[in-house]
Design a protein around this motif. Sequence first.
Motif, PDB file in Angstrom:
ATOM      1  N   MET A  82       0.845  -1.175   0.000  1.00  0.00           N
ATOM      2  CA  MET A  82       0.000   0.000   0.000  1.00  0.00           C
ATOM      3  C   MET A  82       0.896   1.246   0.000  1.00  0.00           C
ATOM      4  SD  MET A  82      -3.162   0.622   2.479  1.00  0.00           S
ATOM      5  CE  MET A  82      -3.531   2.216   3.065  1.00  0.00           C
ATOM      6  N   LEU A  83       0.578   2.189  -0.832  1.00  0.00           N
ATOM      7  CA  LEU A  83       1.350   3.421  -0.939  1.00  0.00           C
ATOM      8  C   LEU A  83       1.070   4.341   0.247  1.00  0.00           C
ATOM      9  CD1 LEU A  83       0.832   4.215  -4.716  1.00  0.00           C
ATOM     10  CD2 LEU A  83       2.877   3.314  -3.641  1.00  0.00           C
ATOM     11  N   PRO A  84       2.073   5.098   0.690  1.00  0.00           N
ATOM     12  CA  PRO A  84       1.835   6.050   1.782  1.00  0.00           C
ATOM     13  C   PRO A  84       0.927   7.184   1.321  1.00  0.00           C
ATOM     14  CG  PRO A  84       4.054   6.299   0.914  1.00  0.00           C
ATOM     15  CD  PRO A  84       3.446   5.105   0.230  1.00  0.00           C
ATOM     16  N   ILE A  85       0.194   7.732   2.252  1.00  0.00           N
ATOM     17  CA  ILE A  85      -0.676   8.866   1.951  1.00  0.00           C
ATOM     18  C   ILE A  85       0.178  10.118   1.976  1.00  0.00           C
ATOM     19  CG2 ILE A  85      -2.660  10.223   2.711  1.00  0.00           C
ATOM     20  CD1 ILE A  85      -3.742   7.658   3.985  1.00  0.00           C
ATOM     21  N   ARG A  86       0.214  10.817   0.844  1.00  0.00           N
ATOM     22  CA  ARG A  86       1.012  12.035   0.739  1.00  0.00           C
ATOM     23  C   ARG A  86       0.217  13.227   1.245  1.00  0.00           C
ATOM     24  NH1 ARG A  86       3.458  12.631  -5.138  1.00  0.00           N
ATOM     25  NH2 ARG A  86       1.365  13.409  -5.413  1.00  0.00           N
ATOM     26  N   VAL A  87       0.871  14.027   2.065  1.00  0.00           N
ATOM     27  CA  VAL A  87       0.257  15.223   2.627  1.00  0.00           C
ATOM     28  C   VAL A  87       1.115  16.414   2.206  1.00  0.00           C
ATOM     29  CG1 VAL A  87      -0.483  16.357   4.748  1.00  0.00           C
ATOM     30  CG2 VAL A  87      -0.527  13.877   4.597  1.00  0.00           C
ATOM     31  N   THR A  88       0.494  17.438   1.653  1.00  0.00           N
ATOM     32  CA  THR A  88       1.240  18.615   1.199  1.00  0.00           C
ATOM     33  C   THR A  88       1.715  19.442   2.394  1.00  0.00           C
ATOM     34  OG1 THR A  88      -0.699  20.046   1.071  1.00  0.00           O
ATOM     35  CG2 THR A  88      -0.137  18.765  -0.918  1.00  0.00           C
ATOM     36  N   TYR A  89       2.577  20.384   2.098  1.00  0.00           N
ATOM     37  CA  TYR A  89       3.112  21.293   3.120  1.00  0.00           C
ATOM     38  C   TYR A  89       1.972  22.019   3.835  1.00  0.00           C
ATOM     39  CZ  TYR A  89       7.171  23.920   4.869  1.00  0.00           C
ATOM     40  OH  TYR A  89       8.168  24.439   5.638  1.00  0.00           O
ATOM     41  N   THR A 120      -0.125  19.707   5.976  1.00  0.00           N
ATOM     42  CA  THR A 120       0.602  19.374   7.197  1.00  0.00           C
ATOM     43  C   THR A 120       0.414  20.477   8.228  1.00  0.00           C
ATOM     44  OG1 THR A 120       2.234  18.104   5.956  1.00  0.00           O
ATOM     45  CG2 THR A 120       2.880  18.846   8.150  1.00  0.00           C
ATOM     46  N   CYS A 121       0.493  21.724   7.794  1.00  0.00           N
ATOM     47  CA  CYS A 121       0.269  22.854   8.697  1.00  0.00           C
ATOM     48  C   CYS A 121      -1.133  22.799   9.294  1.00  0.00           C
ATOM     49  CB  CYS A 121       0.471  24.178   7.968  1.00  0.00           C
ATOM     50  SG  CYS A 121       2.167  24.512   7.506  1.00  0.00           S
ATOM     51  N   GLU A 122      -2.110  22.494   8.479  1.00  0.00           N
ATOM     52  CA  GLU A 122      -3.490  22.398   8.958  1.00  0.00           C
ATOM     53  C   GLU A 122      -3.661  21.245   9.939  1.00  0.00           C
ATOM     54  OE1 GLU A 122      -6.579  22.505   5.980  1.00  0.00           O
ATOM     55  OE2 GLU A 122      -5.353  23.834   4.735  1.00  0.00           O
ATOM     56  N   LEU A 123      -3.086  20.083   9.620  1.00  0.00           N
ATOM     57  CA  LEU A 123      -3.201  18.914  10.492  1.00  0.00           C
ATOM     58  C   LEU A 123      -2.605  19.170  11.871  1.00  0.00           C
ATOM     59  CD1 LEU A 123      -2.299  15.996   8.072  1.00  0.00           C
ATOM     60  CD2 LEU A 123      -4.458  16.305   9.261  1.00  0.00           C
ATOM     61  N   LEU A 124      -1.461  19.850  11.895  1.00  0.00           N
ATOM     62  CA  LEU A 124      -0.764  20.090  13.156  1.00  0.00           C
ATOM     63  C   LEU A 124      -1.159  21.416  13.801  1.00  0.00           C
ATOM     64  CD1 LEU A 124       2.809  18.887  12.110  1.00  0.00           C
ATOM     65  CD2 LEU A 124       1.062  17.606  13.366  1.00  0.00           C
ATOM     66  N   SER A 125      -1.999  22.195  13.129  1.00  0.00           N
ATOM     67  CA  SER A 125      -2.437  23.517  13.606  1.00  0.00           C
ATOM     68  C   SER A 125      -1.248  24.427  13.887  1.00  0.00           C
ATOM     69  CB  SER A 125      -3.304  23.385  14.853  1.00  0.00           C
ATOM     70  OG  SER A 125      -4.460  22.651  14.570  1.00  0.00           O
ATOM     71  N   ILE A 126      -0.357  24.512  12.900  1.00  0.00           N
ATOM     72  CA  ILE A 126       0.827  25.354  13.019  1.00  0.00           C
ATOM     73  C   ILE A 126       0.965  26.197  11.753  1.00  0.00           C
ATOM     74  CG2 ILE A 126       2.087  23.822  14.576  1.00  0.00           C
ATOM     75  CD1 ILE A 126       3.624  22.753  12.169  1.00  0.00           C
ATOM     76  N   THR A 127       1.819  27.217  11.830  1.00  0.00           N
ATOM     77  CA  THR A 127       2.063  28.065  10.664  1.00  0.00           C
ATOM     78  C   THR A 127       3.165  27.453   9.797  1.00  0.00           C
ATOM     79  OG1 THR A 127       3.753  29.374  11.779  1.00  0.00           O
ATOM     80  CG2 THR A 127       1.465  30.128  11.996  1.00  0.00           C
ATOM     81  N   ARG A 128       3.319  27.988   8.606  1.00  0.00           N
ATOM     82  CA  ARG A 128       4.383  27.515   7.706  1.00  0.00           C
ATOM     83  C   ARG A 128       5.762  27.766   8.310  1.00  0.00           C
ATOM     84  NH1 ARG A 128       3.238  26.299   2.373  1.00  0.00           N
ATOM     85  NH2 ARG A 128       5.293  26.993   1.733  1.00  0.00           N
TER      86      ARG A 128
END
Length: 65
Positions: free
Chosen positions: A1-8, A11-19
């Motif tokens: 199974m291929l890994p799920i790719r998450v954009t930059y 990733t910021c949204e998932l972790l609730s952080i800024t760029r």
Amino acid sequence: MLPIRVTYNQTCELLSITRNTLRDLRLNDPTFPKGYKAGSTRQAPVYFDYKSLVEWHKKNEAKSE
């Protein structure tokens, strides 16, 4: 199974952080999952593995408690 790719940005949204915070994590935290580029140019987007991000977040969440 291929890994799920998450954009930059995702990733910021998932972790609730800024760029900027994500950039600092990538540079200063050796435990943070490594991103990978979709191409060889400087403008190529950076992706992260969703599973690695979730595992990293759980470990850091446990440390802060």
